[in-house]
Design a protein around this motif. Structure first.
Motif, PDB file in Angstrom:
ATOM      1  N   GLU A 230       0.829  -1.206   0.000  1.00 14.19           N
ATOM      2  CA  GLU A 230       0.000   0.000   0.000  1.00 14.19           C
ATOM      3  C   GLU A 230       0.868   1.261   0.000  1.00 14.19           C
ATOM      4  O   GLU A 230       0.645   2.195  -0.783  1.00 14.19           O
ATOM      5  N   LEU A 231       1.846   1.280   0.893  1.00 14.69           N
ATOM      6  CA  LEU A 231       2.693   2.464   1.038  1.00 14.69           C
ATOM      7  C   LEU A 231       3.529   2.704  -0.213  1.00 14.69           C
ATOM      8  O   LEU A 231       3.709   3.843  -0.651  1.00 14.69           O
ATOM      9  N   ALA A 232       4.040   1.623  -0.806  1.00 14.61           N
ATOM     10  CA  ALA A 232       4.836   1.763  -2.021  1.00 14.61           C
ATOM     11  C   ALA A 232       3.971   2.293  -3.167  1.00 14.61           C
ATOM     12  O   ALA A 232       4.410   3.149  -3.949  1.00 14.61           O
ATOM     13  N   ARG A 233       2.751   1.789  -3.285  1.00 12.37           N
ATOM     14  CA  ARG A 233       1.854   2.256  -4.351  1.00 12.37           C
ATOM     15  C   ARG A 233       1.482   3.723  -4.146  1.00 12.37           C
ATOM     16  O   ARG A 233       1.442   4.507  -5.111  1.00 12.37           O
ATOM     17  N   GLN A 234       1.226   4.118  -2.927  1.00  7.91           N
ATOM     18  CA  GLN A 234       0.863   5.506  -2.640  1.00  7.91           C
ATOM     19  C   GLN A 234       1.981   6.481  -3.000  1.00  7.91           C
ATOM     20  O   GLN A 234       1.725   7.646  -3.331  1.00  7.91           O
ATOM     21  N   SER A 235       3.215   6.000  -2.967  1.00  2.00           N
ATOM     22  CA  SER A 235       4.367   6.874  -3.213  1.00  2.00           C
ATOM     23  C   SER A 235       4.644   7.114  -4.695  1.00  2.00           C
ATOM     24  O   SER A 235       5.437   7.994  -5.048  1.00  2.00           O
ATOM     25  N   LEU A 236       3.999   6.336  -5.587  1.00  2.00           N
ATOM     26  CA  LEU A 236       4.283   6.460  -7.015  1.00  2.00           C
ATOM     27  C   LEU A 236       3.756   7.776  -7.576  1.00  2.00           C
ATOM     28  O   LEU A 236       2.651   8.214  -7.254  1.00  2.00           O
ATOM     29  N   LYS A 237       4.565   8.371  -8.438  1.00  2.00           N
ATOM     30  CA  LYS A 237       4.182   9.606  -9.125  1.00  2.00           C
ATOM     31  C   LYS A 237       3.812   9.274 -10.568  1.00  2.00           C
ATOM     32  O   LYS A 237       4.062   8.161 -11.047  1.00  2.00           O
ATOM     33  N   ALA A 238       3.235  10.242 -11.262  1.00  2.00           N
ATOM     34  CA  ALA A 238       2.854  10.056 -12.661  1.00  2.00           C
ATOM     35  C   ALA A 238       4.073   9.616 -13.470  1.00  2.00           C
ATOM     36  O   ALA A 238       5.154  10.196 -13.334  1.00  2.00           O
ATOM     37  N   GLY A 239       3.899   8.590 -14.271  1.00  2.45           N
ATOM     38  CA  GLY A 239       4.982   8.095 -15.101  1.00  2.45           C
ATOM     39  C   GLY A 239       5.805   7.001 -14.466  1.00  2.45           C
ATOM     40  O   GLY A 239       6.622   6.370 -15.146  1.00  2.45           O
ATOM     41  N   GLU A 240       5.617   6.758 -13.167  1.00  2.00           N
ATOM     42  CA  GLU A 240       6.339   5.682 -12.487  1.00  2.00           C
ATOM     43  C   GLU A 240       5.494   4.408 -12.517  1.00  2.00           C
ATOM     44  O   GLU A 240       4.268   4.465 -12.451  1.00  2.00           O
ATOM     45  N   GLY A 241       6.172   3.267 -12.611  1.00  2.00           N
ATOM     46  CA  GLY A 241       5.451   2.006 -12.728  1.00  2.00           C
ATOM     47  C   GLY A 241       5.978   0.929 -11.819  1.00  2.00           C
ATOM     48  O   GLY A 241       6.497   1.207 -10.733  1.00  2.00           O
ATOM     49  N   ILE A 242       5.897  -0.331 -12.292  1.00  2.00           N
ATOM     50  CA  ILE A 242       6.194  -1.441 -11.389  1.00  2.00           C
ATOM     51  C   ILE A 242       7.672  -1.542 -11.031  1.00  2.00           C
ATOM     52  O   ILE A 242       8.021  -2.096  -9.994  1.00  2.00           O
ATOM     53  N   GLY A 243       8.555  -1.008 -11.888  1.00  2.00           N
ATOM     54  CA  GLY A 243       9.976  -1.019 -11.527  1.00  2.00           C
ATOM     55  C   GLY A 243      10.241  -0.155 -10.313  1.00  2.00           C
ATOM     56  O   GLY A 243      10.931  -0.569  -9.374  1.00  2.00           O
ATOM     57  N   THR A 244       9.681   1.043 -10.326  1.00  3.60           N
ATOM     58  CA  THR A 244       9.807   1.939  -9.175  1.00  3.60           C
ATOM     59  C   THR A 244       9.076   1.358  -7.977  1.00  3.60           C
ATOM     60  O   THR A 244       9.571   1.408  -6.843  1.00  3.60           O
ATOM     61  N   PHE A 245       7.888   0.792  -8.237  1.00  7.46           N
ATOM     62  CA  PHE A 245       7.121   0.185  -7.143  1.00  7.46           C
ATOM     63  C   PHE A 245       7.923  -0.895  -6.449  1.00  7.46           C
ATOM     64  O   PHE A 245       7.944  -0.968  -5.212  1.00  7.46           O
ATOM     65  N   ARG A 246       8.588  -1.746  -7.218  1.00  6.65           N
ATOM     66  CA  ARG A 246       9.372  -2.836  -6.629  1.00  6.65           C
ATOM     67  C   ARG A 246      10.445  -2.286  -5.679  1.00  6.65           C
ATOM     68  O   ARG A 246      10.629  -2.788  -4.576  1.00  6.65           O
ATOM     69  N   ALA A 247      11.144  -1.246  -6.121  1.00  3.22           N
ATOM     70  CA  ALA A 247      12.164  -0.650  -5.256  1.00  3.22           C
ATOM     71  C   ALA A 247      11.542  -0.032  -4.013  1.00  3.22           C
ATOM     72  O   ALA A 247      12.057  -0.182  -2.889  1.00  3.22           O
ATOM     73  N   ARG A 248      10.404   0.635  -4.189  1.00  5.67           N
ATOM     74  CA  ARG A 248       9.730   1.279  -3.047  1.00  5.67           C
ATOM     75  C   ARG A 248       9.171   0.236  -2.072  1.00  5.67           C
ATOM     76  O   ARG A 248       9.058   0.493  -0.878  1.00  5.67           O
ATOM     77  N   LEU A 249       8.829  -0.937  -2.598  1.00  2.00           N
ATOM     78  CA  LEU A 249       8.339  -2.007  -1.735  1.00  2.00           C
ATOM     79  C   LEU A 249       9.423  -2.419  -0.737  1.00  2.00           C
ATOM     80  O   LEU A 249       9.159  -2.564   0.461  1.00  2.00           O
ATOM     81  N   PHE A 250      10.643  -2.594  -1.234  1.00  2.00           N
ATOM     82  CA  PHE A 250      11.754  -2.921  -0.333  1.00  2.00           C
ATOM     83  C   PHE A 250      11.984  -1.796   0.669  1.00  2.00           C
ATOM     84  O   PHE A 250      12.228  -2.044   1.853  1.00  2.00           O
ATOM     85  N   ASP A 251      11.893  -0.554   0.203  1.00  3.31           N
ATOM     86  CA  ASP A 251      12.079   0.590   1.100  1.00  3.31           C
ATOM     87  C   ASP A 251      11.013   0.596   2.200  1.00  3.31           C
ATOM     88  O   ASP A 251      11.307   0.859   3.364  1.00  3.31           O
ATOM     89  N   ALA A 252       9.772   0.297   1.809  1.00  3.31           N
ATOM     90  CA  ALA A 252       8.679   0.312   2.782  1.00  3.31           C
ATOM     91  C   ALA A 252       8.867  -0.763   3.846  1.00  3.31           C
ATOM     92  O   ALA A 252       8.580  -0.541   5.030  1.00  3.31           O
ATOM     93  N   VAL A 253       9.352  -1.940   3.444  1.00  2.00           N
ATOM     94  CA  VAL A 253       9.628  -2.991   4.428  1.00  2.00           C
ATOM     95  C   VAL A 253      10.794  -2.578   5.317  1.00  2.00           C
ATOM     96  O   VAL A 253      10.752  -2.748   6.548  1.00  2.00           O
ATOM     97  N   TRP A 254      11.833  -2.023   4.717  1.00  2.00           N
ATOM     98  CA  TRP A 254      13.008  -1.586   5.484  1.00  2.00           C
ATOM     99  C   TRP A 254      12.640  -0.514   6.497  1.00  2.00           C
ATOM    100  O   TRP A 254      13.187  -0.472   7.605  1.00  2.00           O
ATOM    101  N   ASN A 255      11.693   0.355   6.132  1.00  4.46           N
ATOM    102  CA  ASN A 255      11.272   1.453   7.011  1.00  4.46           C
ATOM    103  C   ASN A 255      10.110   1.083   7.929  1.00  4.46           C
ATOM    104  O   ASN A 255       9.630   1.935   8.681  1.00  4.46           O
ATOM    105  N   MET A 256       9.637  -0.161   7.889  1.00  3.81           N
ATOM    106  CA  MET A 256       8.499  -0.575   8.709  1.00  3.81           C
ATOM    107  C   MET A 256       8.840  -0.456  10.189  1.00  3.81           C
ATOM    108  O   MET A 256       9.929  -0.826  10.631  1.00  3.81           O
ATOM    109  N   THR A 257       7.904   0.078  10.947  1.00  4.81           N
ATOM    110  CA  THR A 257       8.077   0.232  12.396  1.00  4.81           C
ATOM    111  C   THR A 257       6.837  -0.305  13.103  1.00  4.81           C
ATOM    112  O   THR A 257       5.774  -0.454  12.487  1.00  4.81           O
ATOM    113  N   PRO A 258       6.950  -0.564  14.408  1.00  2.00           N
ATOM    114  CA  PRO A 258       5.757  -0.969  15.155  1.00  2.00           C
ATOM    115  C   PRO A 258       4.639   0.066  15.052  1.00  2.00           C
ATOM    116  O   PRO A 258       3.457  -0.297  14.955  1.00  2.00           O
ATOM    117  N   GLU A 259       5.010   1.335  15.028  1.00  2.22           N
ATOM    118  CA  GLU A 259       4.009   2.401  14.947  1.00  2.22           C
ATOM    119  C   GLU A 259       3.281   2.384  13.606  1.00  2.22           C
ATOM    120  O   GLU A 259       2.057   2.576  13.543  1.00  2.22           O
TER     121      GLU A 259
END
Length: 270
Positions: A230-259
């Motif tokens: 969800e967080l990775a998809r929300q971060s996508l801007k116009a013109g960005e697609g699944i390649g960017t999403f894939r990278a953002r997915l890893f970032d979102a997991v890396w940045n995951m917190t209990p909060e």
């Protein structure tokens, strides 16, 4: 909700313990599985040669068995390492990728379940219905099954196989015995990136390697993947697609917190 707090606490335990997660997995997604394991705070090892798997798993906190790209060598290693993990009380997470697509996959999945007795099984609805003996369709390794009655299928399989069942899809279902919960996180774009199911299995194993409650561990791994999607998809801007999403997915997991889990996680009792 109490389970959401337990999931949050589970991430804290994972970060503290940094469990070693031994994988014998799909060579299409092996690098992604290793990286998602690192991103959540665990440590991956991808040893699959029969000459070392028993020794390696003896140091591990959990074990992933994934039949996505089967061959006779990996099947033998899975059975050997699975029995050693069971002997040592190491949680085993099984991903029956594409079971039902070929006879080899179906026979292997049944053999692993019977001989190894996994602690957690994660799969899509087609895979789980096939394991439950329900006639359904599968398209390669993708699910085309109707997701209705997911709770019934999960509860039936959990009781039949004496393990935690995690069915991932539009609505995720986690079951153990008579206990079930539904996770409502995720985004359809996750199905457009190869390996998100395999990565979810690695996340489950990461949590289970640091937490005794495997029901919570399974829910935590599935929720982490869904919320990160969800967080990775929300971060996508116009013109960005699944390649960017894939990278953002890893970032979102890396940045995951209990909060973040407590604020964004959506889970209900069945």
């Amino acid at each position: 909700m109490e389970i959401l707090q337990k999931i949050s606490d589970g991430l804290i335990a994972l970060k503290q313990k940094k469990p070693l997660v031994h994988h014998i997995t799909n060579y299409v997604t092996v690098n992604d599985c290793a990286n998602i394991t690192l991103a959540i705070g665990a440590s991956p090892v991808m040893a699959d040669d029969i000459e070392e798997v028993e020794e390696m798993v003896s140091f591990a906190s959990s074990l992933v068995l994934n039949i996505g790209t089967l061959n006779s060598r990996s099947i033998e290693s899975m059975l050997v390492v699975g029995k050693k993990a069971k002997e040592k009380g190491i949680p085993i997470v099984f991903d029956p990728v594409g079971v039902g697509a070929t006879n080899l996959r179906t026979v292997t999945a049944k053999q692993i379940i019977e001989d190894v007795r996994p602690d957690v099984i994660r799969g899509n609805m087609s895979e789980m219905k096939i394991l439950a003996g329900i006639a359904t369709e599968i398209k390669g390794v993708d699910s085309v099954a109707d997701e209705m009655d997911g709770e019934k299928v999960a509860l039936y399989l959990s009781q039949k196989l004496s393990c935690v069942i995690a069915i991932t899809g539009k609505q995720d279902v986690i079951a153990q015995g008579n206990k079930v919960c539904l996770i409502h996180n995720g985004h359809p774009i996750l199905s457009e990136v190869t390996g998100t199911g395999c990565m979810a299995t690695s996340l489950i194993a990461s949590y289970c390697g640091a937490n005794d409650d495997l029901f919570v561990g399974a829910a935590a791994g599935v929720m982490t993947m869904g919320l990160a999607g969800e967080l990775a998809r929300q971060s996508l801007k116009a013109g960005e697609g699944i390649g960017t999403f894939r990278a953002r997915l890893f970032d979102a997991v890396w940045n995951m917190t209990p909060e973040i889990l407590e604020k964004g996680g959506t889970i209900t009792n069945g």
